[in-house]
Enzyme design. Structure first.
Site, PDB file in Angstrom:
ATOM      1  N   GLY A 128       1.020  -1.143  -0.071  1.00  0.00           N
ATOM      2  CA  GLY A 128       0.061  -0.113   0.045  1.00  0.00           C
ATOM      3  C   GLY A 128       0.789   1.001  -0.057  1.00  0.00           C
ATOM      4  O   GLY A 128       2.035   1.098   0.227  1.00  0.00           O
ATOM      5  N   ARG A 156      -2.167  -1.583  -9.929  1.00  0.00           N
ATOM      6  CA  ARG A 156      -0.774  -2.138  -9.974  1.00  0.00           C
ATOM      7  C   ARG A 156      -1.287  -4.079 -10.127  1.00  0.00           C
ATOM      8  O   ARG A 156      -2.457  -4.163  -9.641  1.00  0.00           O
ATOM      9  CB  ARG A 156       0.041  -2.133  -8.783  1.00  0.00           C
ATOM     10  CG  ARG A 156       0.477  -0.621  -8.609  1.00  0.00           C
ATOM     11  CD  ARG A 156       0.806  -0.400  -7.079  1.00  0.00           C
ATOM     12  NE  ARG A 156       0.973   0.990  -6.849  1.00  0.00           N
ATOM     13  CZ  ARG A 156       2.095   1.510  -6.760  1.00  0.00           C
ATOM     14  NH1 ARG A 156       3.164   0.834  -6.994  1.00  0.00           N
ATOM     15  NH2 ARG A 156       2.179   2.946  -6.671  1.00  0.00           N
ATOM     16  N   ASP A 173       4.127  -5.064  -7.149  1.00  0.00           N
ATOM     17  CA  ASP A 173       3.716  -3.796  -6.840  1.00  0.00           C
ATOM     18  C   ASP A 173       4.224  -2.575  -7.686  1.00  0.00           C
ATOM     19  O   ASP A 173       3.617  -1.537  -7.707  1.00  0.00           O
ATOM     20  CB  ASP A 173       3.719  -3.683  -5.477  1.00  0.00           C
ATOM     21  CG  ASP A 173       5.463  -3.775  -4.974  1.00  0.00           C
ATOM     22  OD1 ASP A 173       5.778  -4.817  -5.240  1.00  0.00           O
ATOM     23  OD2 ASP A 173       5.583  -2.594  -4.401  1.00  0.00           O
TER      24      ASP A 173
HETATM   25  P1  AMP Z   1       8.770   1.435  -3.418  1.00  0.00           P
HETATM   26  O1  AMP Z   1      10.290   0.635  -3.020  1.00  0.00           O
HETATM   27  O2  AMP Z   1       8.637   2.711  -3.572  1.00  0.00           O
HETATM   28  O3  AMP Z   1       8.272   0.274  -4.310  1.00  0.00           O
HETATM   29  O4  AMP Z   1       7.965   0.807  -1.958  1.00  0.00           O
HETATM   30  C1  AMP Z   1       7.557  -0.482  -1.593  1.00  0.00           C
HETATM   31  C2  AMP Z   1       6.701  -0.322  -0.346  1.00  0.00           C
HETATM   32  O5  AMP Z   1       7.555   0.277   0.846  1.00  0.00           O
HETATM   33  C3  AMP Z   1       5.375   0.529  -0.626  1.00  0.00           C
HETATM   34  O6  AMP Z   1       4.454   0.080   0.203  1.00  0.00           O
HETATM   35  C4  AMP Z   1       5.783   1.805  -0.172  1.00  0.00           C
HETATM   36  O7  AMP Z   1       4.781   2.713   0.019  1.00  0.00           O
HETATM   37  C5  AMP Z   1       6.668   1.537   1.057  1.00  0.00           C
HETATM   38  N1  AMP Z   1       7.598   2.643   1.408  1.00  0.00           N
HETATM   39  C6  AMP Z   1       8.786   2.826   0.885  1.00  0.00           C
HETATM   40  N2  AMP Z   1       9.458   4.001   1.448  1.00  0.00           N
HETATM   41  C7  AMP Z   1       8.741   4.191   2.531  1.00  0.00           C
HETATM   42  C8  AMP Z   1       8.970   5.051   3.619  1.00  0.00           C
HETATM   43  N3  AMP Z   1       9.939   5.987   3.613  1.00  0.00           N
HETATM   44  N4  AMP Z   1       8.005   5.238   4.462  1.00  0.00           N
HETATM   45  C9  AMP Z   1       6.694   4.234   4.385  1.00  0.00           C
HETATM   46  N5  AMP Z   1       6.775   3.711   3.586  1.00  0.00           N
HETATM   47  C10 AMP Z   1       7.665   3.181   2.499  1.00  0.00           C
HETATM   48 MG    MG Z   2       6.600   0.776  -5.523  1.00  0.00          MG
END
Ligand code: AMP
Ligand code: MG
Length: 472
Positions: free
Chosen positions: A86, A179, A244
């Site tokens: 999410g 997604r 995702d």
């Molecule tokens: P991503 O690497 O952007 O694809 O993120 C993978 C998951 O980790 C997603 O659910 C993001 O919302 C969560 N996420 C990544 N960085 C953060 C952060 N700094 N704080 C909270 N959730 C995060």
């Molecule tokens: Mg992501």
């Protein structure tokens, strides 16, 4: 004037199992880094002279008509199913229907904690925000389907990673943030009703011609096959092709440790977290099939007899490698001047790539060099290239305007890693001039402009970026 975004929100009208209603968390001292005027206009946004843009695009002020929410999804990360991901650091403000009639999401990324943040702080630091801004806009200019960047704002707050770094918020625009993982979460929960609602929503929004799960799957597979072949043709490595991070609309999404290859090698990996090369350059063509198999598995839950549908769905997934090969052949055929490449042209393309791999030739400069006669300079032993070139010349003698075709498929400029890193280092020191310059240069990547000759140069050995890092 005050900023006006003509919101027309549809996701917020879906059942509340699809998201958590949450507002962006205010930041201390927002200051605007960039606003994408042309994109704003295309989205029907006006009032860009509003003195409050930094407050609006940081989430401190919520624009009229927004219905902020964090979307629920799950996904396979490096092959492991994570039942709940999410938006942990993003908030969907809402949607607008652009001047082209297409509905698009407007999302703040780095906007604070949500119920999906798990252990994260909900924030982003300046580096990944500017990386995504530059990379996504460059991809758009290169002609690749992608999410876009509407604005970037410094928060005036530090974000603690290995060390304190300046925080930032990106405003991202996407045809949707649906997604593969959005389908997976409801399938895994056995919530067939929600899955059906999501399916109907996705069909209406992206594939109105799809009549059933099989034709929907086929439409998504086609878009993804075209997308990945397009990436390959430009030397792009996404880096984290988790389910995702795989968009139903077929746009490149979630720019993390992505990079363009300098010297050609099919096993190239930049991402620091991709230890086994699952998402290497060449593996992308295989992993997208794996991702589509996960979508198919989720869609099975919509079938009257899921068990009986396993076989036809599997057969459908098995058609995808050929779809990708066909797209690849057209893309790479065009790069060497061929208008509709045939199966027998694959060897000519493959031979060039093999020579490039042996010579560690620069991917971008070799292909563009075919246009201006400098490709041979990429090879330490040019005789093997000369032999290839003779065969190639014979082949393209049969083509109309091969050079024009090559000029529009072989960019002069790609966002090279070392340039992106230098731009981020400058921005952390408060100097945004390199960011502005790269944005100007990458806006016309197929044009030769002597002002940007330095950006054509591959990294010197000491400039080579060994690893790229996720935005977290
Ligand atoms: P991503 O690497 O952007 O694809 O993120 C993978 C998951 O980790 C997603 O659910 C993001 O919302 C969560 N996420 C990544 N960085 C953060 C952060 N700094 N704080 C909270 N959730 C995060
Ligand atoms: Mg992501």
């Amino acid at each position: 004037m005050t900023l006006h975004i003509p919101f027309d929100n549809s996701y917020a009208a879906l059942p509340d199992t699809f998201y958590a209603r949450v507002k962006p968390e205010p930041v201390k001292a927002p200051s605007l880094i960039a606003i994408n005027d042309a994109l704003a206009r295309d989205l029907g946004i006006n009032g860009l002279d509003d003195p409050n843009l930094a407050a609006l695009f940081s989430g401190n002020v919520i624009p009229n008509g927004a219905s902020p929410l964090a979307q629920l999804y799950s996904g396979h990360q490096f092959g492991q199913y994570n039942p709940q991901l999410g938006d942990g650091r993003a908030v969907l403000l809402g949607e607008t229907i652009g001047t082209d009639g297409i509905r698009r999401d407007i999302q703040l990324k780095g906007s604070g904690r949500t119920p999906f943040s798990r252990m994260g702080d909900g924030r982003a630091w300046l580096g990944p925000v500017l990386r995504e801004y530059v990379m996504s806009e460059a991809m758009h200019a290169l002609g690749v389907p992608t999410t876009r960047a509407l604005a970037a704002v410094r928060t005036g707050e530090a974000v603690v990673r290995e060390r304190p770094l300046p925080g930032a918020v990106l405003t991202r625009v996407a045809q949707s943030h649906l997604r593969v993982g959005t389908f997976q979460v409801f399938a895994a929960r056995g919530d067939t009703k929600a899955l059906q609602t999501l399916f109907d929503y996705a069909v209406a929004r992206h594939f109105p011609d799809a009549t059933d799960p099989a034709s929907f799957l086929n439409a998504v597979m086609r878009r993804q096959a075209a997308l990945v072949a397009h990436w390959l043709s430009l030397g792009f490595i996404h880096g984290v092709m988790n389910t995702d991070n795989c968009s139903i609309s077929g746009e490149t999404i979630d720019y993390g440790p992505c990079a363009f290859m300098d010297s050609y090698h099919p096993e190239t990996v930049y991402s620091s977290i991709d230890r086994y090369g699952r998402y290497s350059y060449a593996a992308q063509a295989d992993i997208i099939v794996w991702n589509m198999a996960q979508l198919a598995t989720a869609l099975l839950h919509l079938m009257p007899d899921p068990e009986a549908s396993v076989e036809p769905f599997t057969a459908q997934i098995h058609t995808m490698p050929e779809m990708i090969r066909a797209e690849w052949l057209q893309r790479f055929g065009a790069k060497i001047g061929i208008s509709s490449a045939k199966a027998e042209d694959a060897a000519l393309i493959g031979d060039l790539l093999t020579l490039m791999q042996t010579a560690e030739a620069d991917f971008t400069n070799t292909f563009r060099g075919l246009v201006d006669g400098t490709a041979r300079d990429q090879f330490i032993d040019p005789t093997s290239f000369d032999a290839w070139s003779d065969t190639w010349q014979t082949r393209i003698a049969k083509e109309d305007d091969p050079l024009d075709r090559m000029r529009t498929t072989n960019p002069v400029l790609i966002p090279r890693n070392h340039q992106i890193e230098a731009m981020i280092t400058a921005a952390v020191d408060g100097n945004d001039a390199p960011f502005t310059r790269l944005m100007t240069a990458y806006a016309t990547p197929y044009e030769v402009n002597p002002d940007f000759d330095d950006l054509r140069r591959p990294p010197a050995p000491e400039e080579v970026v060994q690893a790229t890092f996720c935005g977290t």
